[in-house]
Design a protein around this motif. Structure first.
Motif, PDB file in Angstrom:
ATOM      1  N   PHE A   8     -47.054  21.060  -9.167  1.00  0.00           N
ATOM      2  CA  PHE A   8     -46.697  21.953 -10.282  1.00  0.00           C
ATOM      3  C   PHE A   8     -45.210  22.289 -10.307  1.00  0.00           C
ATOM      4  O   PHE A   8     -44.766  23.084 -11.115  1.00  0.00           O
ATOM      5  N   GLN A   9     -44.454  21.682  -9.418  1.00  0.00           N
ATOM      6  CA  GLN A   9     -43.029  21.976  -9.314  1.00  0.00           C
ATOM      7  C   GLN A   9     -42.225  21.254 -10.394  1.00  0.00           C
ATOM      8  O   GLN A   9     -42.618  20.162 -10.821  1.00  0.00           O
ATOM      9  N   PRO A  10     -41.109  21.861 -10.814  1.00  0.00           N
ATOM     10  CA  PRO A  10     -40.632  23.187 -10.424  1.00  0.00           C
ATOM     11  C   PRO A  10     -41.385  24.292 -11.168  1.00  0.00           C
ATOM     12  O   PRO A  10     -41.751  24.132 -12.327  1.00  0.00           O
ATOM     13  N   ILE A  11     -41.594  25.416 -10.461  1.00  0.00           N
ATOM     14  CA  ILE A  11     -42.301  26.563 -11.023  1.00  0.00           C
ATOM     15  C   ILE A  11     -41.300  27.693 -11.237  1.00  0.00           C
ATOM     16  O   ILE A  11     -40.545  28.034 -10.324  1.00  0.00           O
ATOM     17  N   ALA A  12     -41.322  28.278 -12.419  1.00  0.00           N
ATOM     18  CA  ALA A  12     -40.524  29.475 -12.706  1.00  0.00           C
ATOM     19  C   ALA A  12     -41.466  30.669 -12.740  1.00  0.00           C
ATOM     20  O   ALA A  12     -42.467  30.652 -13.450  1.00  0.00           O
ATOM     21  N   THR A  63     -38.093  23.343 -20.835  1.00  0.00           N
ATOM     22  CA  THR A  63     -38.118  21.884 -20.663  1.00  0.00           C
ATOM     23  C   THR A  63     -37.769  21.436 -19.255  1.00  0.00           C
ATOM     24  O   THR A  63     -37.955  20.262 -18.924  1.00  0.00           O
ATOM     25  N   SER A  64     -37.293  22.351 -18.421  1.00  0.00           N
ATOM     26  CA  SER A  64     -36.876  21.967 -17.069  1.00  0.00           C
ATOM     27  C   SER A  64     -37.910  22.334 -16.008  1.00  0.00           C
ATOM     28  O   SER A  64     -37.748  21.977 -14.843  1.00  0.00           O
ATOM     29  N   HIS A  65     -38.975  23.059 -16.399  1.00  0.00           N
ATOM     30  CA  HIS A  65     -39.985  23.481 -15.441  1.00  0.00           C
ATOM     31  C   HIS A  65     -41.373  22.999 -15.873  1.00  0.00           C
ATOM     32  O   HIS A  65     -41.695  22.984 -17.060  1.00  0.00           O
ATOM     33  N   ARG A  66     -42.177  22.607 -14.900  1.00  0.00           N
ATOM     34  CA  ARG A  66     -43.529  22.142 -15.190  1.00  0.00           C
ATOM     35  C   ARG A  66     -44.510  23.299 -15.333  1.00  0.00           C
ATOM     36  O   ARG A  66     -45.580  23.127 -15.926  1.00  0.00           O
ATOM     37  N   SER A  67     -44.152  24.459 -14.781  1.00  0.00           N
ATOM     38  CA  SER A  67     -45.056  25.601 -14.799  1.00  0.00           C
ATOM     39  C   SER A  67     -44.253  26.884 -14.912  1.00  0.00           C
ATOM     40  O   SER A  67     -43.155  26.988 -14.347  1.00  0.00           O
ATOM     41  N   ASP A  87     -46.643  20.603 -27.822  1.00  0.00           N
ATOM     42  CA  ASP A  87     -47.711  19.618 -27.603  1.00  0.00           C
ATOM     43  C   ASP A  87     -48.305  19.866 -26.224  1.00  0.00           C
ATOM     44  O   ASP A  87     -47.567  20.008 -25.245  1.00  0.00           O
ATOM     45  N   LYS A  88     -49.644  19.892 -26.145  1.00  0.00           N
ATOM     46  CA  LYS A  88     -50.257  20.179 -24.848  1.00  0.00           C
ATOM     47  C   LYS A  88     -49.999  19.077 -23.821  1.00  0.00           C
ATOM     48  O   LYS A  88     -50.188  19.291 -22.626  1.00  0.00           O
ATOM     49  N   ALA A  89     -49.559  17.915 -24.306  1.00  0.00           N
ATOM     50  CA  ALA A  89     -49.240  16.831 -23.377  1.00  0.00           C
ATOM     51  C   ALA A  89     -47.886  17.023 -22.708  1.00  0.00           C
ATOM     52  O   ALA A  89     -47.612  16.419 -21.673  1.00  0.00           O
ATOM     53  N   THR A  90     -47.030  17.877 -23.289  1.00  0.00           N
ATOM     54  CA  THR A  90     -45.681  18.053 -22.739  1.00  0.00           C
ATOM     55  C   THR A  90     -45.339  19.496 -22.401  1.00  0.00           C
ATOM     56  O   THR A  90     -44.411  19.746 -21.637  1.00  0.00           O
ATOM     57  N   ASP A  91     -46.042  20.468 -22.971  1.00  0.00           N
ATOM     58  CA  ASP A  91     -45.755  21.876 -22.673  1.00  0.00           C
ATOM     59  C   ASP A  91     -46.067  22.176 -21.203  1.00  0.00           C
ATOM     60  O   ASP A  91     -46.984  21.592 -20.618  1.00  0.00           O
ATOM     61  N   PRO A  92     -45.319  23.103 -20.594  1.00  0.00           N
ATOM     62  CA  PRO A  92     -45.614  23.474 -19.202  1.00  0.00           C
ATOM     63  C   PRO A  92     -46.901  24.280 -19.091  1.00  0.00           C
ATOM     64  O   PRO A  92     -47.412  24.818 -20.083  1.00  0.00           O
ATOM     65  N   GLY A 114     -52.263  21.586 -16.065  1.00  0.00           N
ATOM     66  CA  GLY A 114     -52.747  22.033 -14.765  1.00  0.00           C
ATOM     67  C   GLY A 114     -52.788  23.537 -14.573  1.00  0.00           C
ATOM     68  O   GLY A 114     -52.865  24.016 -13.435  1.00  0.00           O
ATOM     69  N   ALA A 115     -52.755  24.317 -15.670  1.00  0.00           N
ATOM     70  CA  ALA A 115     -52.725  25.773 -15.529  1.00  0.00           C
ATOM     71  C   ALA A 115     -53.995  26.314 -14.871  1.00  0.00           C
ATOM     72  O   ALA A 115     -53.930  27.298 -14.125  1.00  0.00           O
ATOM     73  N   ASP A 116     -55.154  25.688 -15.134  1.00  0.00           N
ATOM     74  CA  ASP A 116     -56.386  26.140 -14.487  1.00  0.00           C
ATOM     75  C   ASP A 116     -56.269  26.043 -12.973  1.00  0.00           C
ATOM     76  O   ASP A 116     -56.593  26.986 -12.239  1.00  0.00           O
ATOM     77  N   GLN A 117     -55.801  24.899 -12.511  1.00  0.00           N
ATOM     78  CA  GLN A 117     -55.687  24.701 -11.074  1.00  0.00           C
ATOM     79  C   GLN A 117     -54.599  25.593 -10.484  1.00  0.00           C
ATOM     80  O   GLN A 117     -54.772  26.169  -9.400  1.00  0.00           O
ATOM     81  N   LEU A 118     -53.483  25.743 -11.184  1.00  0.00           N
ATOM     82  CA  LEU A 118     -52.416  26.608 -10.695  1.00  0.00           C
ATOM     83  C   LEU A 118     -52.908  28.049 -10.600  1.00  0.00           C
ATOM     84  O   LEU A 118     -52.566  28.769  -9.646  1.00  0.00           O
TER      85      LEU A 118
END
Length: 512
Positions: A8-12, A63-67, A87-92, A114-118
């Motif tokens: 899930f990195q990078p995480i803010a 755009t620089s963080h995955r989560s 887009d849910k394919a690209t949004d963190p 991956g928000a459920d898992q995070l």
């Protein structure tokens, strides 16, 4: 640094109050996230104040963080992220923690981001309850749009929304799997809406999930696009030989034309294989870079021992082996499945073809072989976890988080029952009897080498009469390089420590 949050990195992490910042502080302490706070919040170790307005700062992070993890009112988060959602394919992944630290909400990007898992991991880390509202969680099923991710499968065409909705409604969905591991099926709940058929007699009326190396043009995939989807396990190794200086465009054309002619999906390509003399072939290297594919190179001595249907005396006289394309494809299969000597022509599904592109220099020889086991493209992790003396409240937060994150959890059946509340839909659970510790270790190493994240659980501390030492010995015996798979130990409270605390006899100097 812990490997648990690496996917899930990078995480803010963002908080606007000191209370919220302190709740998110464990994420900093485990090196999982960068914590941003309002300028008025001070005294939080490792936190950074954001200079502009929060909306402006969030736009920079988007755009620089995955989560992104908020400790903020849900309504405020909704208003902040609404202008940024594309887009849910690209949004963190967006996760919200309430300011009491009791609940962790998967707000947006539950499956694909991956928000459920995070949310599960953060809840385990801070001792909270994860709130997951997706229909797949109610049905105790993995999200149909992420079920192939642990195995490196690639999403193909189809109406993912329609098939996901059918599953959410509890309707029967047909699965036609002709390639890739069936291990995911062992993680399904006892009652699920999936039925499994061969490719010979598929029902035309049911929504379908195709797990295949074939393309949509294949006669085998005859269901209408409105009611079917495709996952493509990476089982195809493409053997390539080419004239020196053949440009990338010609190699790309050769791959595309041969795949189209044989109704194969390019998403099912595991990698490119060739002779080591071509390791620096510019066009070949460019194709691999553009497609993010491994380039497997083998010596003429290795290739010449492979039996192929179409050997060439001319090629043998020139480079020392009668086959490059066919032999390389077959050797790649054997190599990535752990037995180079086992290359056999039985895996060849497309014999060598010679392809040229009008107006372009060079020529390409191409052959395709199908592996039994897919290439995951992932670096596996092996987590050795101590689960304490038996109570969930005596498992460390780090150990809980590791169990929640693992693709596979392996252990003695009694220990698995004790940690049942920490397990979640989609996880592969494997139990072996108490006398089969060595088999458990070997199985865990096998799956981790393949690319999965595997948690091996032991009661108490895994390093004291637990599985850690045995797993390490097995790794050493197999020539482990210390890196692949990555290994991390999560210590646990021992029964000795727990009993001493219960009866009031501290383990002091005499114990030492």
């Amino acid at each position: 640094m812990s490997l648990v949050f690496s996917d899930f990195q990078p995480i803010a992490a963002i908080a606007t109050t000191a209370t919220g910042a302190n709740i998110l502080l464990p994420l900093i302490q485990s090196h999982a996230a960068n914590l941003w706070v309002a300028p008025s919040v001070t005294g939080i170790p490792g936190a950074k104040p954001y200079a502009d307005s929060l909306s402006t700062h969030l736009e920079q992070l988007w755009t620089s963080h995955r989560s992104v993890v908020f400790c903020l009112a849900t309504g405020a988060v909704v208003r902040l992220i609404a202008p940024l959602l594309k887009d849910k394919a690209t949004d963190p992944a967006i996760v919200v923690v309430d300011e009491t630290g009791q609940f962790v909400i998967s707000l947006c990007g539950g499956h694909q981001a991956g928000a459920d898992q995070l949310a599960r991991l953060i809840a385990a880390e801070i001792g909270a309850t994860p709130i997951l509202t997706g229909a797949a969680n109610r049905a105790e099923l993995p999200g149909i749009d992420v079920m192939g991710v642990p195995f490196g499968w690639k999403k193909g065409e189809g109406n993912w929304t329609e098939v996901s909705a059918a599953i959410a409604r509890g309707e029967t969905v047909q699965v036609i799997q002709e390639a890739g591991s069936t291990l995911w099926q062992t993680a399904l709940p006892a009652k699920h809406p999936l039925i499994f058929h061969s490719t010979e007699q598929p029902s035309s009326s049911l929504p379908k999930i195709h797990i295949t190396h074939h393309s949509p043009s294949s006669p085998l995939l005859s269901a209408p696009a409105s009611s079917s989807i495709s996952w493509h396990p990476r089982v195809l190794w493409v053997g390539i030989g080419c004239e020196r200086g053949t440009p990338k465009a010609v190699i790309d054309y050769a791959v595309q034309s041969v795949f189209v002619a044989n109704h194969l999906a390019e998403a099912a390509i595991a990698g490119i294989a060739t002779i080591d003399l071509k390791a620096d072939e510019v066009g070949l290297v460019e194709v691999c870079c553009d497609r993010s594919l491994p380039l497997a190179c083998f010596s003429a001595e290795t290739l010449r021992d492979v039996t192929v249907p179409n050997p060439s005396d001319v090629v043998k006289a020139e480079i020392g082996t009668p086959s490059v394309a066919e032999a390389s494809a077959l050797t790649a299969i054997a190599s990535f499945q752990g037995n180079v000597a086992a290359a056999a022509s039985g895996g060849l599904i497309v014999p060598k073809q010679i392809v040229r592109l009008e107006g372009q220099p060079g020529a390409v020889t191409i052959a395709i072989a199908q592996a039994e086991q897919e290439y995951t493209g992932r670096s596996g992790n092996l987590w050795l976890v101590g689960t304490g003396p038996g109570c969930l409240d005596q498992i460390t937060p780090a150990a809980k988080t590791a169990i929640a994150e693992a693709d596979v959890v392996i252990g003695y059946s009694l220990y698995m029952e004790l940690i049942q509340p920490l397990l979640h839909p989609g996880q592969i659970i494997e139990t072996l009897p108490i006398t089969q510790e060595r088999q458990r270790a070997e199985r865990a190493i096998e799956l981790a080498k393949w690319g999965l994240t595997v948690a091996v659980i032991s009661s108490g501390d895994c390093g004291i009469y637990g599985m850690a030492g045995l797993v390490m010995e097995q790794l050493q015996a197999q020539g482990w390089d210390g890196q692949t798979p990555a290994v991390q130990v999560f210590p646990g409270i021992t029964a000795l420590q727990s009993a001493a605390s219960r009866v009031g006899t501290p383990l002091m100097h005499d114990f030492c």
